[in-house]
Structure formats: structure tokens, C-alpha cells
Design an enzyme around this catalytic site. Structure first.
Site, PDB file in Angstrom:
ATOM      1  CE1 TYR A 142      28.672  53.019  29.581  1.00  0.00           C
ATOM      2  CE2 TYR A 142      26.911  52.624  31.162  1.00  0.00           C
ATOM      3  CZ  TYR A 142      27.607  53.480  30.329  1.00  0.00           C
ATOM      4  OH  TYR A 142      27.235  54.787  30.257  1.00  0.00           O
ATOM      5  CE  LYS A 189      39.467  57.388  17.882  1.00  0.00           C
ATOM      6  NZ  LYS A 189      39.511  58.725  17.272  1.00  0.00           N
ATOM      7  CG  ASP A 221      37.364  61.371  16.399  1.00  0.00           C
ATOM      8  OD1 ASP A 221      36.738  60.603  15.639  1.00  0.00           O
ATOM      9  OD2 ASP A 221      38.595  61.552  16.299  1.00  0.00           O
ATOM     10  CG  ASP A 245      26.105  57.331  28.651  1.00  0.00           C
ATOM     11  OD1 ASP A 245      24.930  57.652  28.911  1.00  0.00           O
ATOM     12  OD2 ASP A 245      27.062  57.627  29.382  1.00  0.00           O
ATOM     13  CG  ASP A 249      23.771  62.929  28.296  1.00  0.00           C
ATOM     14  OD1 ASP A 249      22.873  62.053  28.211  1.00  0.00           O
ATOM     15  OD2 ASP A 249      24.172  63.396  29.385  1.00  0.00           O
TER      16      ASP A 249
END
Ligand code: IPM
Ligand code: MN
Length: 372
Positions: A142, A189, A221, A245, A249
Site C-alpha cells: 500500500y 506467502k 492462498d 484487507d 472481506d
């Protein structure tokens, strides 16, 4: 207690959900004898239209001098669909997080039993789900260097993390896990990304100081899959900015609506509380947005200032609204209740929170119950 609160309504449904949270805080003031002073300031698309910038200086100043910030929502489709836009509403929120050093974003995910039929996931999967996401909020992709080449055909965003950025949020997550079920899952990851390997190194070292906490690791994942296959396995999830983020959701489907998830963004000196949902522009001004996430964000604000009984009164009033079916249409498409009525009901029940709950929970058929 006296608290100076900055209110940043922002865009879309932000102002209308935020007003419901304020109603609830006013009910808390009245019931528990506190004094909250509310000061409002512009941010986001609203601020761009009026002042030419998504984070006016006076907004930042107000936030810096407040005891806490309550935030509505940010974003407007006229910017989303325009890659050429010089300034974007979201920049205001990102700049605010960065300037105030709000490095830890805390997102609790809980399945409300009264809504277990609402989730697209099976009841047996979501029953008793109760975990919390610690998302790093001021670093990573970000905020890394952004580049586009001269002819605009190649673009990049750098994902960079320092040991310090990782360790300060990790300590908060370990402390939370210590006070909960003692399980921390680092999501990364590390099979591909160098920055993730640094996360693993730093976090596994910190784990030595928290022997009560069991640390495990999950690739992002796989974590995305595990969240819907077996969400009960999680207690505290720690992850970097962008993974957090996305996963938060995804986690919102567990509760049945993204309109239920609250969050706190914490720094050394400041704290901001906001629903995790976006500005939902299609619903703006229609009195249909779910105010619960904003109201639960206010409950987190109260907890942050150690007003635990007060926060509990807010949470109980929310539970009552959900159990009695006083909900917006995202939770029951036949519902007659709008944003304002749900807010009124919850605020009224904070004032009367001593009143015994007379209805039998089991018999309340969500959506069919009638409240006069
Ligand atoms: C959130 C939002 C923000 C983010 C946007 C509005 C910049 O999606 O708080 O999750 O990506 O962090
Ligand atoms: Mn988001």
C-alpha cells in the site's frame, strides 16, 4: 469520563451509519454519565469536491487533538472508474492512517447465533466462530514506491517491510492471543515473497517471549480456503496489509453481512474506529445501509478507553436488535426497518439495558417478529 471525539463521516452511506453510532454514544453518555464532545471534519470524495483535497489539514489537526476518531466510509464511483484521476478519496484515509501512525488494524469476526441462517456458509461451519484479524496497516504494498514508465505501459508497487513494522503489530497480536485461546496464525506467502520470509523470521523470534501462545503459519492462498472450510480453527490471525484487507472481506461472509464487521486502527498515540465496509454509494441517502458495523466500532472505541461496561451495553443492545429481527434488508430482505430505525432501537436499548429480555430467543423467527 470526558472524551473529545472526531467524527469523519466521509462518503456514500458513511454519514448515515455514523449518525447511528453517535446516537448510541449519546445513549451511553446519558446512561453512564459521561461527556463526549463531537467535532466533525471532512474527508474523502466529499472533501475533494469541497476543498480540493481528500484530507484537508484541519481534518488531520482535529484528529491529532482528539481522544479517538470515528470514521464513516470512503470512496466514490466517479473516481473508481477513472484511472486518470489526479486525486482519489481513498488517499485521504491512507494518508490519515500513515500520518497518525495507525499501524495495527484489528478486525474481530464473530458469528452471531441469531444470524446463522443468513450466512451463505453452512450453520455447522460458522457456529461459534470467534477470531480476530490483526492486519498491519501502514506498510507493505500500500505504501511502497509506486512507478509507471513514461509511456504508461508498465507499472509497479513495491512491497517493503522493516523488522520494526512487523514486530510492533506482532507484539499486539501475541498479547491478544495470550488473553484469548492462545493461538496465533501468521498468514503470509513465504514460499514466494522475500518480505513474507522476513515476517516469518521476525514473528518466530518474538514467539519465544510468548511461551503461552502457540504460533503456526499458513500461506495466504491456503488461509483463504481455510477461512471458509473451517473458520473455527482460528483464534488470532496476524498478517500484512494487503492480505489482511482481502481476508477480512472474505471473513465477513461468516457473519452473514459485511455490514456487521467493525474495526479499530491503533497507533502509539491515536486510534480510529470504522466499519470495514465501503461507502456503498448505491445506497447513499436511502436509509437502507446496515448501521451495526458502525455501532460496533463505537463499542470498540469505548473498550479502547476502558469503558467495558458501556461497550457491553452497546453489544447487548445490538444482540437484541439482531435477535428481535430489527435489522436492515441486507439481513432480512423483507425487513421494514431502515438505518435510522435500527439505530434508534439500539440506542433506546442501551438506555434500558437493565430491562430483562423477555422474548424467548429460540422462538424469534428472524424477519417474522413484529416490533411495535
Ligand atoms: C479498508 C478499505 C481501505 C483499504 C480502502 C478504502 C483504502 O478497503 O479499510 O479495508 O484498502 O485499506
Ligand atoms: Mn478493505
Amino acid at each position: 469520563m470526558k472524551l473529545n471525539l472526531a467524527l469523519l463521516p466521509g462518503d456514500g452511506v458513511g454519514p448515515e451509519v455514523l449518525s447511528q453510532a453517535v446516537k448510541c454514544l449519546q445513549a451511553v453518555e446519558e446512561t453512564f454519565n459521561h461527556q463526549f464532545i463531537y467535532r466533525e471534519a471532512p474527508i474523502g470524495a466529499y472533501a475533494i469536491d469541497k476543498y480540493g483535497t481528500s484530507l484537508p489539514e484541519k481534518t488531520l489537526d482535529l484528529c491529532k487533538t482528539s481522544d479517538a476518531i470515528l470514521f464513516g466510509a470512503i470512496g466514490d464511483p466517479k473516481y473508481d472508474n477513472n484511472p486518470e484521476a489526479k486525486t482519489r478519496p481513498e488517499e485521504g484515509l491512507l494518508e490519515l492512517r500513515k500520518s497518525l501512525g495507525l499501524f495495527a488494524n484489528i478486525r474481530p469476526v464473530k458469528a452471531f447465533s441469531s444470524l446463522s441462517e443468513k450466512s451463505p456458509l453452512k450453520k455447522e461451519i460458522i457456529e461459534n466462530v470467534d477470531f480476530i484479524i490483526y492486519r498491519e496497516l501502514t506498510g507493505g504494498i500500500y505504501f511502497g514506491e509506486k512507478k509507471t514508465n513514461e509511456d504508461g505501459t508498465i507499472a509497479s508497487d513495491l512491497c517493503e517491510y522493516s523488522e520494526k513494522e512487523i514486530s510492533r503489530v506482532a507484539h499486539l497480536a501475541f498479547k491478544a492471543a495470550k488473553n484469548r485461546d492462545g493461538k496465533l496464525t501468521l498468514v503470509d506467502k513465504a514460499n514466494v515473497l522475500e518480505s513474507s520470509r522476513l515476517w516469518r523470521k521476525v514473528v518466530s523470534k518474538i514467539a519465544e517471549s510468548y511461551p503461552e501462545v502457540k504460533l503456526d503459519y499458513l500461506f495466504v492462498d491456503n488461509a483463504a480456503m481455510q477461512l471458509i472450510l473451517n473458520p473455527r480453527q482460528f483464534d488470532v490471525i496476524l498478517t500484512e496489509n494487503m492480505f489482511g484487507d482481502i481476508l477480512s472481506d472474505e471473513a465477513s461472509v461468516i457473519g452473514g453481512s459485511i455490514g456487521l464487521l467493525a474495526s479499530a486502527s491503533i497507533g502509539e498515540e491515536n486510534a480510529l474506529f470504522e466499519p470495514i465496509h465501503g461507502s456503498y454509494p448505491q445506497a447513499k441517502g436511502m436509509d437502507i445501509a446496515n448501521p451495526v458495523a458502525s455501532i460496533l466500532s463505537a463499542a470498540m472505541l469505548l473498550e479502547h478507553h476502558s469503558l467495558f461496561e458501556e461497550a457491553m451495553a452497546v453489544r447487548e443492545a445490538v444482540d437484541k436488535a439482531l435477535k428481535k429481527g430489527v435489522v436492515t434488508t441486507d439481513l432480512n430482505e423483507k425487513s421494514q426497518y431502515g438505518t435510522n430505525q435500527v439505530g434508534d432501537f439500539i440506542a433506546d436499548n442501551i438506555v434500558d439495558s437493565d430491562e430483562p429480555f423477555t422474548m424467548n430467543d429460540e422462538n424469534i423467527d428472524l424477519g417474522k417478529s413484529t416490533i411495535i
